[in-house]
Design a protein around this motif. Structure first.
Motif, PDB file in Angstrom:
ATOM      1  N   GLU A 119       0.826  -1.209   0.000  1.00  0.00           N
ATOM      2  CA  GLU A 119       0.000   0.000   0.000  1.00  0.00           C
ATOM      3  C   GLU A 119       0.860   1.258   0.000  1.00  0.00           C
ATOM      4  OE1 GLU A 119      -3.427   0.166  -0.224  1.00  0.00           O
ATOM      5  OE2 GLU A 119      -3.186  -1.971  -0.642  1.00  0.00           O
ATOM      6  N   LEU A 120       1.931   1.272   0.752  1.00  0.00           N
ATOM      7  CA  LEU A 120       2.792   2.447   0.815  1.00  0.00           C
ATOM      8  C   LEU A 120       3.545   2.651  -0.497  1.00  0.00           C
ATOM      9  CD1 LEU A 120       4.038   1.984   4.468  1.00  0.00           C
ATOM     10  CD2 LEU A 120       2.643   3.874   3.632  1.00  0.00           C
ATOM     11  N   ARG A 121       3.935   1.567  -1.130  1.00  0.00           N
ATOM     12  CA  ARG A 121       4.577   1.693  -2.445  1.00  0.00           C
ATOM     13  C   ARG A 121       3.594   2.236  -3.478  1.00  0.00           C
ATOM     14  NH1 ARG A 121       9.409  -0.682  -3.692  1.00  0.00           N
ATOM     15  NH2 ARG A 121       8.723  -1.105  -5.816  1.00  0.00           N
ATOM     16  N   ALA A 122       2.348   1.770  -3.408  1.00  0.00           N
ATOM     17  CA  ALA A 122       1.335   2.230  -4.363  1.00  0.00           C
ATOM     18  C   ALA A 122       1.046   3.718  -4.217  1.00  0.00           C
ATOM     19  CB  ALA A 122       0.044   1.425  -4.176  1.00  0.00           C
ATOM     20  N   SER A 123       1.211   4.234  -2.992  1.00  0.00           N
ATOM     21  CA  SER A 123       0.943   5.660  -2.754  1.00  0.00           C
ATOM     22  C   SER A 123       2.199   6.513  -2.860  1.00  0.00           C
ATOM     23  CB  SER A 123       0.302   5.848  -1.375  1.00  0.00           C
ATOM     24  OG  SER A 123       1.192   5.422  -0.346  1.00  0.00           O
ATOM     25  N   GLY A 124       3.303   5.916  -3.286  1.00  0.00           N
ATOM     26  CA  GLY A 124       4.544   6.665  -3.463  1.00  0.00           C
ATOM     27  C   GLY A 124       5.308   6.931  -2.189  1.00  0.00           C
ATOM     28  N   ASN A 125       5.014   6.159  -1.137  1.00  0.00           N
ATOM     29  CA  ASN A 125       5.670   6.369   0.158  1.00  0.00           C
ATOM     30  C   ASN A 125       6.593   5.223   0.538  1.00  0.00           C
ATOM     31  OD1 ASN A 125       4.479   8.937   1.115  1.00  0.00           O
ATOM     32  ND2 ASN A 125       2.554   7.806   0.960  1.00  0.00           N
ATOM     33  N   GLN A 126       7.164   4.551  -0.455  1.00  0.00           N
ATOM     34  CA  GLN A 126       7.999   3.393  -0.164  1.00  0.00           C
ATOM     35  C   GLN A 126       9.245   3.766   0.632  1.00  0.00           C
ATOM     36  OE1 GLN A 126       7.122   4.409  -3.224  1.00  0.00           O
ATOM     37  NE2 GLN A 126       8.850   4.406  -4.654  1.00  0.00           N
ATOM     38  N   GLU A 127       9.669   5.038   0.567  1.00  0.00           N
ATOM     39  CA  GLU A 127      10.858   5.438   1.319  1.00  0.00           C
ATOM     40  C   GLU A 127      10.621   5.413   2.828  1.00  0.00           C
ATOM     41  OE1 GLU A 127       8.339   9.012   1.265  1.00  0.00           O
ATOM     42  OE2 GLU A 127       8.920   7.549  -0.282  1.00  0.00           O
ATOM     43  N   ARG A 128       9.363   5.310   3.240  1.00  0.00           N
ATOM     44  CA  ARG A 128       9.046   5.246   4.669  1.00  0.00           C
ATOM     45  C   ARG A 128       9.397   3.880   5.266  1.00  0.00           C
ATOM     46  NH1 ARG A 128       5.384   7.959   7.200  1.00  0.00           N
ATOM     47  NH2 ARG A 128       6.654   7.194   8.938  1.00  0.00           N
ATOM     48  N   ILE A 129       9.633   2.885   4.428  1.00  0.00           N
ATOM     49  CA  ILE A 129       9.943   1.540   4.935  1.00  0.00           C
ATOM     50  C   ILE A 129      11.444   1.289   4.813  1.00  0.00           C
ATOM     51  CG2 ILE A 129       9.472  -0.923   4.775  1.00  0.00           C
ATOM     52  CD1 ILE A 129       7.089   0.763   5.621  1.00  0.00           C
ATOM     53  N   LEU A 130      12.107   1.237   5.964  1.00  0.00           N
ATOM     54  CA  LEU A 130      13.537   0.959   5.997  1.00  0.00           C
ATOM     55  C   LEU A 130      13.820  -0.501   5.715  1.00  0.00           C
ATOM     56  CD1 LEU A 130      16.451   1.997   6.910  1.00  0.00           C
ATOM     57  CD2 LEU A 130      15.850   1.031   9.133  1.00  0.00           C
ATOM     58  N   GLY A 131      12.934  -1.378   6.203  1.00  0.00           N
ATOM     59  CA  GLY A 131      13.120  -2.805   6.012  1.00  0.00           C
ATOM     60  C   GLY A 131      12.002  -3.582   6.683  1.00  0.00           C
ATOM     61  N   LEU A 132      12.008  -4.891   6.442  1.00  0.00           N
ATOM     62  CA  LEU A 132      11.033  -5.791   7.048  1.00  0.00           C
ATOM     63  C   LEU A 132      11.776  -6.848   7.853  1.00  0.00           C
ATOM     64  CD1 LEU A 132       8.646  -6.546   4.008  1.00  0.00           C
ATOM     65  CD2 LEU A 132       8.434  -4.718   5.714  1.00  0.00           C
ATOM     66  N   LEU A 133      11.414  -6.959   9.128  1.00  0.00           N
ATOM     67  CA  LEU A 133      11.950  -8.013   9.993  1.00  0.00           C
ATOM     68  C   LEU A 133      10.767  -8.896  10.378  1.00  0.00           C
ATOM     69  CD1 LEU A 133      14.064  -9.416  11.695  1.00  0.00           C
ATOM     70  CD2 LEU A 133      13.894  -7.564  13.377  1.00  0.00           C
ATOM     71  N   LEU A 134      10.725 -10.108   9.824  1.00  0.00           N
ATOM     72  CA  LEU A 134       9.551 -10.962   9.935  1.00  0.00           C
ATOM     73  C   LEU A 134       9.860 -12.203  10.766  1.00  0.00           C
ATOM     74  CD1 LEU A 134       8.440 -10.781   6.172  1.00  0.00           C
ATOM     75  CD2 LEU A 134       7.910  -9.188   8.044  1.00  0.00           C
ATOM     76  N   LEU A 135       9.029 -12.454  11.779  1.00  0.00           N
ATOM     77  CA  LEU A 135       9.218 -13.607  12.660  1.00  0.00           C
ATOM     78  C   LEU A 135       8.119 -14.631  12.389  1.00  0.00           C
ATOM     79  CD1 LEU A 135      10.108 -10.841  14.190  1.00  0.00           C
ATOM     80  CD2 LEU A 135      10.253 -12.300  16.186  1.00  0.00           C
TER      81      LEU A 135
END
Length: 260
Positions: A119-135
């Motif tokens: 959703e953030l990539r679709a709205s042009g805000n992908q720079e807000r995500i530094l990374g994903l840490l998934l458990l």
């Protein structure tokens, strides 16, 4: 770094629900962490609390909250769907965070994190995500992990009552899975092709996990880009990954990703 507890309202009219958020402030020039919990878990769990403690000790902002129908938040759990909890997660993200954030998603929270990224990539805000840490990430768990194993009795309950119950070792009350959750889950599937992340991904997965088999994590990796993806398999790890040694893995991974 100060921590505050606040409530925000998400949705309108009959869809309105009160979401409880605990936000620890941090320096504006440093990235922050956002905790995304699992199905029927809450922000008072060991991993969330330890992550928040570590953030405070090391000068990072940290945001954690309970989905509707979970923990301290309002709303009816049986009305919960991936879309509904995604809406709440995005609302908390927008309201309480600024700058790049590391999304830390546990179990179903891993699915929510991947949907937030989309959703953030679709709205042009992908720079807000530094990374994903998934458990022990459980994307598409309704269609890929639960539906193939439904018994005839559970299918009948879904058809007749709109839900079925299942005993769980994680608490006295049974898990509840609704027809709406399954139907909505199909609309939110992410493992249908390449998942363009645009950021580093680190997955921690127990090989003794009875709820999300490590083969599911291996499948997820196949849908991720070839670079900036790390999968750490914990040979004797279960689904919770809450032992001291598991917490150390979590915090070390977070530190590495925040440091870039």
């Amino acid at each position: 770094m100060t921590q505050s507890e606040k409530q925000i309202e998400v949705g309108t009219g009959s869809e309105a629900r009160s979401i409880t958020v605990r936000h620890r402030s941090g320096p504006p020039d440093r990235p922050g962490l956002v905790w995304l919990g699992g199905y029927r878990s809450d922000m008072a769990g060991t991993k969330a609390v330890e992550l928040d403690r570590w953030a405070g000790e090391n000068g990072y902002a940290c945001t954690r909250f309970d989905y509707s129908g979970h923990g301290e938040s309002g709303g009816d759990f049986k009305l919960g769907t991936i879309s509904r909890w995604l809406e709440e997660s995005l609302a908390v993200f927008e309201r309480f965070t600024g700058g790049p954030q590391l999304l830390v998603g546990s179990s179903m929270g891993g699915w929510i994190a991947l949907r937030m990224l989309r959703e953030l990539r679709a709205s042009g805000n992908q720079e807000r995500i530094l990374g994903l840490l998934l458990l022990a990430p459980a994307p598409d768990f309704t269609s890929d992990l639960h539906e193939p194993l439904l018994t005839e009795a559970q299918k009948k309950d879904l058809e007749d009552k709109g839900y079925y119950e299942e005993e769980t070792p994680y608490g006295p009350d049974p898990n509840v899975f609704t027809r709406a959750l399954f139907e909505d889950g199909r609309k939110n599937r992410v493992m249908t092709g390449m998942i363009e992340t645009g950021c580093p991904v680190h997955i921690l997965q127990g090989m003794e996990d009875p709820d999300v088999p490590y083969s599911h994590a291996l499948r997820l990796v196949e849908h991720l880009p070839a670079d900036d993806v790390v999968l750490t398999l914990v040979r004797d790890g279960d689904h919770r990954l809450s032992r001291p040694q598991d917490i150390s893995l979590l915090l070390n991974a977070a530190a590495q990703m925040l440091a870039g």
